[in-house]
Enzyme design. Structure first.
Site, PDB file in Angstrom:
ATOM      1  N   CYS A  56       0.834  -1.207   0.000  1.00 15.21           N
ATOM      2  CA  CYS A  56       0.000   0.000   0.000  1.00 15.21           C
ATOM      3  C   CYS A  56       0.868   1.256   0.000  1.00 15.21           C
ATOM      4  O   CYS A  56       1.747   1.410   0.850  1.00 15.21           O
ATOM      5  CB  CYS A  56      -0.921   0.000   1.226  1.00 15.21           C
ATOM      6  SG  CYS A  56      -1.830   1.551   1.459  1.00 15.21           S
ATOM      7  N   CYS A  59       0.397   3.297   3.507  1.00 18.43           N
ATOM      8  CA  CYS A  59       0.754   2.771   4.823  1.00 18.43           C
ATOM      9  C   CYS A  59       2.088   3.352   5.298  1.00 18.43           C
ATOM     10  O   CYS A  59       2.958   3.700   4.486  1.00 18.43           O
ATOM     11  CB  CYS A  59       0.848   1.245   4.769  1.00 18.43           C
ATOM     12  SG  CYS A  59      -0.743   0.402   4.902  1.00 18.43           S
ATOM     13  N   ALA A  65       3.231   5.596  -4.579  1.00 21.39           N
ATOM     14  CA  ALA A  65       3.158   5.252  -5.998  1.00 21.39           C
ATOM     15  C   ALA A  65       3.328   6.490  -6.860  1.00 21.39           C
ATOM     16  O   ALA A  65       2.503   6.797  -7.714  1.00 21.39           O
ATOM     17  CB  ALA A  65       1.825   4.579  -6.295  1.00 21.39           C
ATOM     18  N   ASP A  86       0.696  13.314  -5.116  1.00 17.83           N
ATOM     19  CA  ASP A  86       1.718  13.066  -6.131  1.00 17.83           C
ATOM     20  C   ASP A  86       1.169  13.196  -7.552  1.00 17.83           C
ATOM     21  O   ASP A  86       1.941  13.300  -8.508  1.00 17.83           O
ATOM     22  CB  ASP A  86       2.319  11.670  -5.934  1.00 17.83           C
ATOM     23  CG  ASP A  86       3.050  11.551  -4.602  1.00 17.83           C
ATOM     24  OD1 ASP A  86       3.838  12.457  -4.283  1.00 17.83           O
ATOM     25  OD2 ASP A  86       2.810  10.557  -3.873  1.00 17.83           O
ATOM     26  N   HIS A 137      -4.237   0.212   8.171  1.00 13.04           N
ATOM     27  CA  HIS A 137      -4.834  -0.045   6.868  1.00 13.04           C
ATOM     28  C   HIS A 137      -6.279  -0.527   6.995  1.00 13.04           C
ATOM     29  O   HIS A 137      -7.073  -0.375   6.060  1.00 13.04           O
ATOM     30  CB  HIS A 137      -3.985  -1.106   6.149  1.00 13.04           C
ATOM     31  CG  HIS A 137      -4.288  -1.276   4.701  1.00 13.04           C
ATOM     32  ND1 HIS A 137      -3.902  -0.362   3.730  1.00 13.04           N
ATOM     33  CD2 HIS A 137      -4.942  -2.270   4.031  1.00 13.04           C
ATOM     34  CE1 HIS A 137      -4.287  -0.790   2.541  1.00 13.04           C
ATOM     35  NE2 HIS A 137      -4.928  -1.943   2.693  1.00 13.04           N
ATOM     36  N   ASN A 175     -13.591   9.574  -0.526  1.00 14.03           N
ATOM     37  CA  ASN A 175     -14.226   8.535  -1.336  1.00 14.03           C
ATOM     38  C   ASN A 175     -13.924   7.203  -0.663  1.00 14.03           C
ATOM     39  O   ASN A 175     -12.764   6.802  -0.585  1.00 14.03           O
ATOM     40  CB  ASN A 175     -13.671   8.532  -2.760  1.00 14.03           C
ATOM     41  CG  ASN A 175     -13.999   9.801  -3.509  1.00 14.03           C
ATOM     42  OD1 ASN A 175     -15.069  10.374  -3.339  1.00 14.03           O
ATOM     43  ND2 ASN A 175     -13.076  10.256  -4.339  1.00 14.03           N
ATOM     44  N   SER A 183      -8.881   5.149  -4.774  1.00 12.03           N
ATOM     45  CA  SER A 183      -7.669   4.603  -5.392  1.00 12.03           C
ATOM     46  C   SER A 183      -6.920   3.656  -4.472  1.00 12.03           C
ATOM     47  O   SER A 183      -6.059   2.910  -4.919  1.00 12.03           O
ATOM     48  CB  SER A 183      -6.741   5.748  -5.811  1.00 12.03           C
ATOM     49  OG  SER A 183      -6.392   6.545  -4.683  1.00 12.03           O
ATOM     50  N   HIS A 186      -6.734   2.031   1.918  1.00  9.12           N
ATOM     51  CA  HIS A 186      -6.254   2.632   3.167  1.00  9.12           C
ATOM     52  C   HIS A 186      -7.151   3.818   3.518  1.00  9.12           C
ATOM     53  O   HIS A 186      -7.438   4.664   2.675  1.00  9.12           O
ATOM     54  CB  HIS A 186      -4.809   3.106   3.005  1.00  9.12           C
ATOM     55  CG  HIS A 186      -4.164   3.490   4.305  1.00  9.12           C
ATOM     56  ND1 HIS A 186      -3.298   2.644   4.977  1.00  9.12           N
ATOM     57  CD2 HIS A 186      -4.277   4.606   5.059  1.00  9.12           C
ATOM     58  CE1 HIS A 186      -2.898   3.243   6.091  1.00  9.12           C
ATOM     59  NE2 HIS A 186      -3.482   4.431   6.154  1.00  9.12           N
ATOM     60  N   HIS A 188      -8.445   7.125   3.982  1.00  9.55           N
ATOM     61  CA  HIS A 188      -7.872   8.424   3.681  1.00  9.55           C
ATOM     62  C   HIS A 188      -8.917   9.297   2.999  1.00  9.55           C
ATOM     63  O   HIS A 188      -9.939   8.827   2.500  1.00  9.55           O
ATOM     64  CB  HIS A 188      -6.645   8.287   2.769  1.00  9.55           C
ATOM     65  CG  HIS A 188      -6.978   7.931   1.346  1.00  9.55           C
ATOM     66  ND1 HIS A 188      -7.392   6.664   0.966  1.00  9.55           N
ATOM     67  CD2 HIS A 188      -6.981   8.676   0.207  1.00  9.55           C
ATOM     68  CE1 HIS A 188      -7.620   6.640  -0.334  1.00  9.55           C
ATOM     69  NE2 HIS A 188      -7.390   7.850  -0.824  1.00  9.55           N
ATOM     70  N   GLN A 190      -9.105  13.494   0.951  1.00  4.27           N
ATOM     71  CA  GLN A 190      -8.325  14.456   0.186  1.00  4.27           C
ATOM     72  C   GLN A 190      -8.808  15.863   0.489  1.00  4.27           C
ATOM     73  O   GLN A 190      -9.912  16.060   1.027  1.00  4.27           O
ATOM     74  CB  GLN A 190      -8.444  14.192  -1.315  1.00  4.27           C
ATOM     75  CG  GLN A 190      -7.921  12.848  -1.777  1.00  4.27           C
ATOM     76  CD  GLN A 190      -7.983  12.702  -3.283  1.00  4.27           C
ATOM     77  OE1 GLN A 190      -7.423  13.509  -4.029  1.00  4.27           O
ATOM     78  NE2 GLN A 190      -8.683  11.676  -3.743  1.00  4.27           N
ATOM     79  N   GLU A 204     -24.893  26.876  -3.778  1.00  9.64           N
ATOM     80  CA  GLU A 204     -25.285  26.966  -2.372  1.00  9.64           C
ATOM     81  C   GLU A 204     -25.062  28.368  -1.822  1.00  9.64           C
ATOM     82  O   GLU A 204     -25.843  28.844  -0.982  1.00  9.64           O
ATOM     83  CB  GLU A 204     -24.495  25.949  -1.546  1.00  9.64           C
ATOM     84  CG  GLU A 204     -24.836  24.504  -1.861  1.00  9.64           C
ATOM     85  CD  GLU A 204     -24.179  23.518  -0.906  1.00  9.64           C
ATOM     86  OE1 GLU A 204     -24.428  22.316  -1.042  1.00  9.64           O
ATOM     87  OE2 GLU A 204     -23.430  23.959   0.000  1.00  9.64           O
ATOM     88  N   HIS A 303     -18.955  21.333   3.228  1.00  9.53           N
ATOM     89  CA  HIS A 303     -19.214  22.630   2.625  1.00  9.53           C
ATOM     90  C   HIS A 303     -19.328  23.673   3.734  1.00  9.53           C
ATOM     91  O   HIS A 303     -20.140  23.516   4.655  1.00  9.53           O
ATOM     92  CB  HIS A 303     -20.512  22.610   1.808  1.00  9.53           C
ATOM     93  CG  HIS A 303     -20.365  21.962   0.474  1.00  9.53           C
ATOM     94  ND1 HIS A 303     -21.420  21.833  -0.417  1.00  9.53           N
ATOM     95  CD2 HIS A 303     -19.291  21.426  -0.147  1.00  9.53           C
ATOM     96  CE1 HIS A 303     -20.991  21.226  -1.510  1.00  9.53           C
ATOM     97  NE2 HIS A 303     -19.713  20.961  -1.373  1.00  9.53           N
ATOM     98  N   HIS A 325     -21.982  22.269   6.681  1.00  5.64           N
ATOM     99  CA  HIS A 325     -22.669  20.987   6.570  1.00  5.64           C
ATOM    100  C   HIS A 325     -21.791  20.017   5.780  1.00  5.64           C
ATOM    101  O   HIS A 325     -20.885  20.423   5.052  1.00  5.64           O
ATOM    102  CB  HIS A 325     -24.029  21.127   5.889  1.00  5.64           C
ATOM    103  CG  HIS A 325     -23.972  21.724   4.512  1.00  5.64           C
ATOM    104  ND1 HIS A 325     -23.777  23.083   4.288  1.00  5.64           N
ATOM    105  CD2 HIS A 325     -24.073  21.163   3.280  1.00  5.64           C
ATOM    106  CE1 HIS A 325     -23.765  23.322   2.990  1.00  5.64           C
ATOM    107  NE2 HIS A 325     -23.946  22.169   2.353  1.00  5.64           N
ATOM    108  N   HIS A 327     -22.077  16.577   3.157  1.00  3.82           N
ATOM    109  CA  HIS A 327     -22.914  15.731   2.316  1.00  3.82           C
ATOM    110  C   HIS A 327     -22.331  14.320   2.274  1.00  3.82           C
ATOM    111  O   HIS A 327     -21.120  14.149   2.107  1.00  3.82           O
ATOM    112  CB  HIS A 327     -22.960  16.270   0.881  1.00  3.82           C
ATOM    113  CG  HIS A 327     -23.612  17.602   0.737  1.00  3.82           C
ATOM    114  ND1 HIS A 327     -24.972  17.767   0.818  1.00  3.82           N
ATOM    115  CD2 HIS A 327     -23.092  18.836   0.502  1.00  3.82           C
ATOM    116  CE1 HIS A 327     -25.275  19.044   0.626  1.00  3.82           C
ATOM    117  NE2 HIS A 327     -24.147  19.715   0.436  1.00  3.82           N
ATOM    118  N   TYR A 345     -32.214   9.386 -17.831  1.00  2.34           N
ATOM    119  CA  TYR A 345     -33.017  10.547 -17.449  1.00  2.34           C
ATOM    120  C   TYR A 345     -32.219  11.503 -16.565  1.00  2.34           C
ATOM    121  O   TYR A 345     -32.279  12.720 -16.741  1.00  2.34           O
ATOM    122  CB  TYR A 345     -34.278  10.085 -16.710  1.00  2.34           C
ATOM    123  CG  TYR A 345     -35.240  11.211 -16.395  1.00  2.34           C
ATOM    124  CD1 TYR A 345     -36.245  11.552 -17.292  1.00  2.34           C
ATOM    125  CD2 TYR A 345     -35.132  11.929 -15.214  1.00  2.34           C
ATOM    126  CE1 TYR A 345     -37.123  12.596 -17.008  1.00  2.34           C
ATOM    127  CE2 TYR A 345     -36.000  12.982 -14.922  1.00  2.34           C
ATOM    128  CZ  TYR A 345     -36.995  13.305 -15.822  1.00  2.34           C
ATOM    129  OH  TYR A 345     -37.852  14.328 -15.549  1.00  2.34           O
TER     130      TYR A 345
END
Length: 377
Positions: A56, A59, A65, A86, A137, A175, A183, A186, A188, A190, A204, A303, A325, A327, A345
């Site tokens: 990883c 870690c 990477a 990176d 991890h 994410n 990606s 582990h 994490h 961003q 908003e 946000h 707040h 989301h 749609y």
């Protein structure tokens, strides 16, 4: 009443709901989630994960990477760890960097017509960082002890304060899971900080400013009060933070986390609000994971009032319309393997959902853990 769910004022027939935070409509098609499904089944991340993965790039002690021969080795960090991405999507611009709009091949100079209006571009500066939540991890936010979660909250606040003094917008996000494009497994997040205000917070900003000018109160403070009184879309309420499936939610189990009293940005959170946020994060994320018995994938992000110089302990000048707040956008629809796709749609006409926000809130609420002793740190 015909067209209304029994025991509720919620229509059971297709209807639209207005999103006052962004100024758009959402089509609600209750019961459509029961249609036969033979499409893609999306696997989620496995529950069994090693404490440390030697392969990883996030870690402690491992090589990242990064491109090129001079790969960077992570320190043996013991708490949250931040480093410059990176592979950044944004970077500070050099003094001589410019973007020029050209009419395009085959268009003679001076005869570009509306090209200057229709083919526009401009430089965009910023910075991107990776926020490792901790060294383990296998320890996602929902499984962290109070001290570990508090360190993550402090990390978010610190990044918002530092970058908000320089950049117009600071987007802190996570994410989680392969289904949301993470990606690395582990734990994490961003932070991307940019010189301009992106579309979602810009919408908003306009809507919250307009609401304050007409009512003299913050839009999301009023909304939190309405939801606390109604109760049917509330997932959890600890008296200081509200976790709610918004009335206008698009994703099946979308939630919003909002303080019930006025707070414009992350750095405004005082000690009690930070402590209660730790508890609310665990409550909400535990309910997500328990709903289908899997590590629930999601994208989440904060946000708050835009900068620059907007991330100070005092509310930034001119940001009295903003309410902090977060989301949460999880994609799973009816099981651990069937997700909601925003296609057809949704891409060509407008947002649409298959179960009502009230149903989603009740399902999540049923998995809110009972109050118990503090987690072992």
């Amino acid at each position: 009443m015909s067209g209304t769910a029994r025991g509720s004022g919620v229509p059971s027939t297709p209807h639209r709901r207005f999103d006052p935070l962004r100024g758009r409509w959402v089509l609600v098609s209750a019961g459509r989630d029961r249609r036969p499904w033979s499409g893609e089944s999306q696997a989620v991340s496995p529950a069994a994960v090693a404490r440390h993965d030697p392969e990883c790039g996030l870690c402690p002690g491992n090589l990242r990477a990064a491109a090129g021969l001079d790969r960077i080795r992570n320190p043996d960090y013991a708490g949250p760890y931040v480093f410059a991405n990176d592979f950044p999507a944004l970077r500070p611009l050099l003094p001589d960097e410019r973007l020029e709009v050209r009419a395009g091949p085959g268009i003679p100079p001076g005869r570009a017509g509306g090209a200057e209006e229709l083919l526009r571009a401009e430089p965009e500066a910023g910075v991107c960082r990776v926020l490792c939540f901790g060294p383990r991890h296998d320890r996602h936010l929902a499984a962290m002890g109070d001290g570990e979660l508090a360190a993550v909250v402090d990390l978010w606040i610190g990044q918002a304060a530092e970058l908000g003094r320089v950049w117009r917008w600071v987007q802190i996000f996570e994410n989680r899971g392969a289904a949301m494009g993470a990606s690395s497994p582990h734990p994490h997040g961003q932070v991307w900080a940019s010189a301009s205000l992106p579309d979602e917070p810009a919408a908003e900003d306009v809507r919250q400013r307009d609401y304050l000018s007409r009512h003299g109160r913050r839009l999301l403070v009023d909304y939190a009060g309405i939801e606390r009184a109604a109760g049917e879309r509330v997932v959890a309420d600890n008296g200081e933070w509200l976790a709610v499936v918004p009335y206008w939610a698009v994703w099946p189990f979308e939630t919003m986390l909002v303080p019930v009293r006025p707070v414009a940005s992350l750095p405004e959170l005082d000690g009690p609000l930070r402590v209660s946020l730790v508890g609310m994060l665990r409550t909400l994320l535990t309910a997500y994971d328990a709903l289908f018995g899997v590590p629930f994938p999601y994208s989440m992000g904060w946000h708050g009032a835009p900068g620059p110089a907007g991330a100070t302990v005092a509310a930034p000048a001119g940001a009295g319309h903003w309410q902090l707040h977060a989301h949460f956008y999880p994609p799973l629809l009816r099981s651990p393997t069937v997700r909601k796709f925003l296609v057809g749609y949704e891409m060509l006409a407008g947002a649409q959902r298959d179960i009502t926000p009230e149903q989603a809130a009740a399902m999540l609420r049923a998995h809110v853990p009972a109050a118990g002793p503090d987690r072992v740190r």
